[in-house]
Design a protein around this motif. Structure first.
Motif, PDB file in Angstrom:
ATOM      1  N   ASN A 243      52.244  84.281  24.151  1.00  0.00           N
ATOM      2  CA  ASN A 243      52.355  85.701  23.829  1.00  0.00           C
ATOM      3  C   ASN A 243      53.394  85.972  22.747  1.00  0.00           C
ATOM      4  O   ASN A 243      53.195  86.837  21.891  1.00  0.00           O
ATOM      5  CB  ASN A 243      52.697  86.501  25.092  1.00  0.00           C
ATOM      6  N   LEU A 244      54.492  85.207  22.764  1.00  0.00           N
ATOM      7  CA  LEU A 244      55.542  85.439  21.775  1.00  0.00           C
ATOM      8  C   LEU A 244      55.225  84.776  20.437  1.00  0.00           C
ATOM      9  O   LEU A 244      55.196  85.431  19.396  1.00  0.00           O
ATOM     10  CB  LEU A 244      56.886  84.934  22.306  1.00  0.00           C
ATOM     11  N   TYR A 245      54.976  83.472  20.470  1.00  0.00           N
ATOM     12  CA  TYR A 245      54.823  82.723  19.220  1.00  0.00           C
ATOM     13  C   TYR A 245      53.437  82.844  18.587  1.00  0.00           C
ATOM     14  O   TYR A 245      53.310  82.780  17.364  1.00  0.00           O
ATOM     15  CB  TYR A 245      55.155  81.244  19.445  1.00  0.00           C
ATOM     16  N   ALA A 246      52.407  83.014  19.405  1.00  0.00           N
ATOM     17  CA  ALA A 246      51.041  83.078  18.866  1.00  0.00           C
ATOM     18  C   ALA A 246      50.572  84.519  18.673  1.00  0.00           C
ATOM     19  O   ALA A 246      50.122  84.890  17.584  1.00  0.00           O
ATOM     20  CB  ALA A 246      50.078  82.327  19.781  1.00  0.00           C
ATOM     21  N   VAL A 247      50.684  85.341  19.727  1.00  0.00           N
ATOM     22  CA  VAL A 247      50.168  86.715  19.645  1.00  0.00           C
ATOM     23  C   VAL A 247      51.094  87.591  18.802  1.00  0.00           C
ATOM     24  O   VAL A 247      50.697  88.084  17.738  1.00  0.00           O
ATOM     25  CB  VAL A 247      49.953  87.310  21.049  1.00  0.00           C
ATOM     26  N   LEU A 248      52.345  87.776  19.240  1.00  0.00           N
ATOM     27  CA  LEU A 248      53.274  88.575  18.438  1.00  0.00           C
ATOM     28  C   LEU A 248      53.565  87.892  17.108  1.00  0.00           C
ATOM     29  O   LEU A 248      53.811  88.550  16.097  1.00  0.00           O
ATOM     30  CB  LEU A 248      54.570  88.829  19.207  1.00  0.00           C
ATOM     31  N   GLY A 249      53.516  86.567  17.100  1.00  0.00           N
ATOM     32  CA  GLY A 249      53.719  85.822  15.853  1.00  0.00           C
ATOM     33  C   GLY A 249      52.676  86.135  14.802  1.00  0.00           C
ATOM     34  O   GLY A 249      52.917  85.978  13.600  1.00  0.00           O
ATOM     35  N   ALA A 250      51.502  86.605  15.236  1.00  0.00           N
ATOM     36  CA  ALA A 250      50.431  86.957  14.295  1.00  0.00           C
ATOM     37  C   ALA A 250      50.755  88.211  13.501  1.00  0.00           C
ATOM     38  O   ALA A 250      50.047  88.535  12.534  1.00  0.00           O
ATOM     39  CB  ALA A 250      49.107  87.130  15.034  1.00  0.00           C
ATOM     40  N   LEU A 251      51.829  88.917  13.869  1.00  0.00           N
ATOM     41  CA  LEU A 251      52.273  90.053  13.054  1.00  0.00           C
ATOM     42  C   LEU A 251      52.657  89.589  11.649  1.00  0.00           C
ATOM     43  O   LEU A 251      52.543  90.350  10.686  1.00  0.00           O
ATOM     44  CB  LEU A 251      53.448  90.764  13.719  1.00  0.00           C
ATOM     45  N   GLU A 252      53.117  88.337  11.528  1.00  0.00           N
ATOM     46  CA  GLU A 252      53.396  87.770  10.204  1.00  0.00           C
ATOM     47  C   GLU A 252      52.144  87.830   9.333  1.00  0.00           C
ATOM     48  O   GLU A 252      52.191  88.258   8.173  1.00  0.00           O
ATOM     49  CB  GLU A 252      53.839  86.306  10.330  1.00  0.00           C
TER      50      GLU A 252
ATOM     51  N   SER B 115      49.747  74.655  19.868  1.00  0.00           N
ATOM     52  CA  SER B 115      51.018  73.940  19.995  1.00  0.00           C
ATOM     53  C   SER B 115      51.769  74.337  21.255  1.00  0.00           C
ATOM     54  O   SER B 115      52.389  73.494  21.924  1.00  0.00           O
ATOM     55  CB  SER B 115      51.889  74.196  18.758  1.00  0.00           C
ATOM     56  N   GLN B 116      51.731  75.628  21.604  1.00  0.00           N
ATOM     57  CA  GLN B 116      52.428  76.069  22.807  1.00  0.00           C
ATOM     58  C   GLN B 116      51.823  75.433  24.056  1.00  0.00           C
ATOM     59  O   GLN B 116      52.556  75.010  24.960  1.00  0.00           O
ATOM     60  CB  GLN B 116      52.393  77.596  22.901  1.00  0.00           C
ATOM     61  N   ILE B 117      50.520  75.323  24.104  1.00  0.00           N
ATOM     62  CA  ILE B 117      49.859  74.697  25.250  1.00  0.00           C
ATOM     63  C   ILE B 117      50.122  73.197  25.264  1.00  0.00           C
ATOM     64  O   ILE B 117      50.367  72.599  26.315  1.00  0.00           O
ATOM     65  CB  ILE B 117      48.341  75.008  25.232  1.00  0.00           C
ATOM     66  N   GLY B 118      50.108  72.584  24.080  1.00  0.00           N
ATOM     67  CA  GLY B 118      50.389  71.153  23.994  1.00  0.00           C
ATOM     68  C   GLY B 118      51.804  70.809  24.426  1.00  0.00           C
ATOM     69  O   GLY B 118      52.070  69.697  24.904  1.00  0.00           O
ATOM     70  N   ASN B 119      52.728  71.754  24.277  1.00  0.00           N
ATOM     71  CA  ASN B 119      54.128  71.505  24.629  1.00  0.00           C
ATOM     72  C   ASN B 119      54.492  71.962  26.038  1.00  0.00           C
ATOM     73  O   ASN B 119      55.444  71.430  26.628  1.00  0.00           O
ATOM     74  CB  ASN B 119      55.057  72.219  23.639  1.00  0.00           C
ATOM     75  N   GLU B 120      53.777  72.942  26.572  1.00  0.00           N
ATOM     76  CA  GLU B 120      54.205  73.576  27.829  1.00  0.00           C
ATOM     77  C   GLU B 120      53.248  73.375  29.002  1.00  0.00           C
ATOM     78  O   GLU B 120      53.685  73.190  30.138  1.00  0.00           O
ATOM     79  CB  GLU B 120      54.393  75.088  27.595  1.00  0.00           C
ATOM     80  N   ASP B 121      51.964  73.450  28.765  1.00  0.00           N
ATOM     81  CA  ASP B 121      50.963  73.396  29.836  1.00  0.00           C
ATOM     82  C   ASP B 121      50.788  71.950  30.329  1.00  0.00           C
ATOM     83  O   ASP B 121      50.767  71.009  29.527  1.00  0.00           O
ATOM     84  CB  ASP B 121      49.630  73.938  29.303  1.00  0.00           C
TER      85      ASP B 121
ATOM     86  N   ILE C 238      48.797  71.250  12.318  1.00  0.00           N
ATOM     87  CA  ILE C 238      49.470  70.963  13.580  1.00  0.00           C
ATOM     88  C   ILE C 238      50.241  69.666  13.381  1.00  0.00           C
ATOM     89  O   ILE C 238      49.652  68.598  13.224  1.00  0.00           O
ATOM     90  CB  ILE C 238      48.478  70.793  14.747  1.00  0.00           C
ATOM     91  N   ARG C 239      51.559  69.777  13.348  1.00  0.00           N
ATOM     92  CA  ARG C 239      52.404  68.600  13.165  1.00  0.00           C
ATOM     93  C   ARG C 239      52.751  68.022  14.527  1.00  0.00           C
ATOM     94  O   ARG C 239      53.260  68.717  15.397  1.00  0.00           O
ATOM     95  CB  ARG C 239      53.679  68.971  12.404  1.00  0.00           C
ATOM     96  N   VAL C 240      52.460  66.719  14.707  1.00  0.00           N
ATOM     97  CA  VAL C 240      52.709  66.056  15.992  1.00  0.00           C
ATOM     98  C   VAL C 240      53.730  64.937  15.800  1.00  0.00           C
ATOM     99  O   VAL C 240      53.600  64.108  14.897  1.00  0.00           O
ATOM    100  CB  VAL C 240      51.402  65.471  16.581  1.00  0.00           C
ATOM    101  N   LYS C 241      54.758  64.940  16.630  1.00  0.00           N
ATOM    102  CA  LYS C 241      55.787  63.899  16.593  1.00  0.00           C
ATOM    103  C   LYS C 241      56.205  63.589  18.019  1.00  0.00           C
ATOM    104  O   LYS C 241      56.726  64.459  18.731  1.00  0.00           O
ATOM    105  CB  LYS C 241      56.993  64.381  15.769  1.00  0.00           C
ATOM    106  N   ASP C 242      55.946  62.358  18.454  1.00  0.00           N
ATOM    107  CA  ASP C 242      56.291  61.931  19.813  1.00  0.00           C
ATOM    108  C   ASP C 242      55.723  62.867  20.876  1.00  0.00           C
ATOM    109  O   ASP C 242      56.390  63.194  21.864  1.00  0.00           O
ATOM    110  CB  ASP C 242      57.814  61.828  19.972  1.00  0.00           C
ATOM    111  N   GLY C 243      54.503  63.320  20.656  1.00  0.00           N
ATOM    112  CA  GLY C 243      53.827  64.173  21.627  1.00  0.00           C
ATOM    113  C   GLY C 243      54.199  65.637  21.548  1.00  0.00           C
ATOM    114  O   GLY C 243      53.629  66.457  22.272  1.00  0.00           O
ATOM    115  N   HIS C 244      55.158  65.985  20.674  1.00  0.00           N
ATOM    116  CA  HIS C 244      55.542  67.387  20.503  1.00  0.00           C
ATOM    117  C   HIS C 244      54.737  67.986  19.357  1.00  0.00           C
ATOM    118  O   HIS C 244      54.613  67.383  18.290  1.00  0.00           O
ATOM    119  CB  HIS C 244      57.037  67.511  20.201  1.00  0.00           C
ATOM    120  N   MET C 245      54.199  69.185  19.576  1.00  0.00           N
ATOM    121  CA  MET C 245      53.342  69.823  18.586  1.00  0.00           C
ATOM    122  C   MET C 245      54.023  71.033  17.949  1.00  0.00           C
ATOM    123  O   MET C 245      54.718  71.788  18.620  1.00  0.00           O
ATOM    124  CB  MET C 245      52.022  70.252  19.233  1.00  0.00           C
TER     125      MET C 245
END
Length: 254
Positions: free
Chosen positions: A13-22, A149-155, A182-189
């Motif tokens: 909600n913060l980084y993807a949805v509200l982030g889309a204001l950019e 990326s948020q799902i790859g890092n949190e879910d 999508i930049r991936v480094k050591d499993g972090h997206m």
């Protein structure tokens, strides 16, 4: 299917949805007007045991950055569930900083988020306008690639798939339309909302119309790969795991 994780949803909600204001301020004239303020105004979201980020508005642009230490208006939330309630309209936040700027929050900022919602949850009659439909699809694209990326890092399920992605950048794009990496480094997206210079793998949709049908769930991505409407290249295993995480995106954004 496991229940949705509140922290993961808060990050989306913060980084993807509200982030889309950019992106909204980049493609919509009314959004640029609303973001045109004489002095920079920033709105910080500080979620206990969750994400923290600030949206800054200046000269018709919006930028998102981590943390909210220097924000003009600070909105604290006692839990991820409370912040998610802000997005679904069931929670009204009380600023802990910036009461003198409450007019911006209740005026221009609210109008910007309402405009974003109009694009992301567009009724069928509005999508008959080709220009509106293209903008709506573009914004949906950026929400989805940021949510990946948020799902790859949190879910829990997302982290499992991310752990199997080799290091490198996966390019996601629509032919003749938006593009991101999508930049991936050591499993972090990490999602970078611009065209990457040296992607290790590529997944490209044939057209904006196809992207829209995919986002709306009207066509199946596997079938489109078979027909060549979705082009894949490079390290295919990276795209395969991105696709698995993509299945979780539709669950969280439903």
């Amino acid at each position: 299917m496991p229940e949705l994780d509140a922290r993961t949803l808060a990050c989306i909600n913060l980084y993807a949805v509200l982030g889309a204001l950019e992106n909204l301020c980049e493609i919509d004239g009314e959004a640029r007007r609303l973001a045109s303020v004489r002095k920079p105004i920033s709105v910080g979201f500080d979620v206990k045991d969750g994400p923290s980020a600030t949206l800054t508005f200046q000269e018709g642009k919006c930028t998102l950055r981590e943390g909210c230490r220097d924000c003009t208006i600070r909105l604290p939330f006692s839990s991820c569930e409370k912040f998610n309630g802000l997005i679904d309209g069931t929670v009204t936040p009380v600023p802990s900083r910036g009461f003198l700027h409450i007019g911006f929050l209740l005026g221009r900022f609210t109008k910007l988020t309402d405009l974003l919602t109009r694009y992301l949850k567009a009724p069928a009659e509005e999508l008959t306008d080709p220009e509106f439909k293209e903008k709506s699809t573009t914004l949906m694209f950026y929400v989805i690639v940021a949510a990946l990326s948020q799902i790859g890092n949190e879910d829990f399920i997302g982290r499992f798939s991310a752990s199997h992605i080799v290091d490198g950048i996966v390019q996601l794009s629509v032919k003749g339309g938006p593009c991101a990496g999508i930049r991936v480094k050591d499993g972090h997206m990490e999602t970078v909302k611009r065209r990457p210079k040296k992607p290790r793998a590529v997944m490209e949709f044939e057209s904006m119309e196809l992207a829209r049908r995919l986002f709306d769930g009207d066509v199946n991505s596997v079938a489109c790969i078979g027909t060549g409407e979705i082009r894949m290249g490079g390290m295919i295993s990276m795209v395969d795991n991105i696709n698995r995480i993509l299945d979780r995106v539709s669950v969280y954004l439903a």
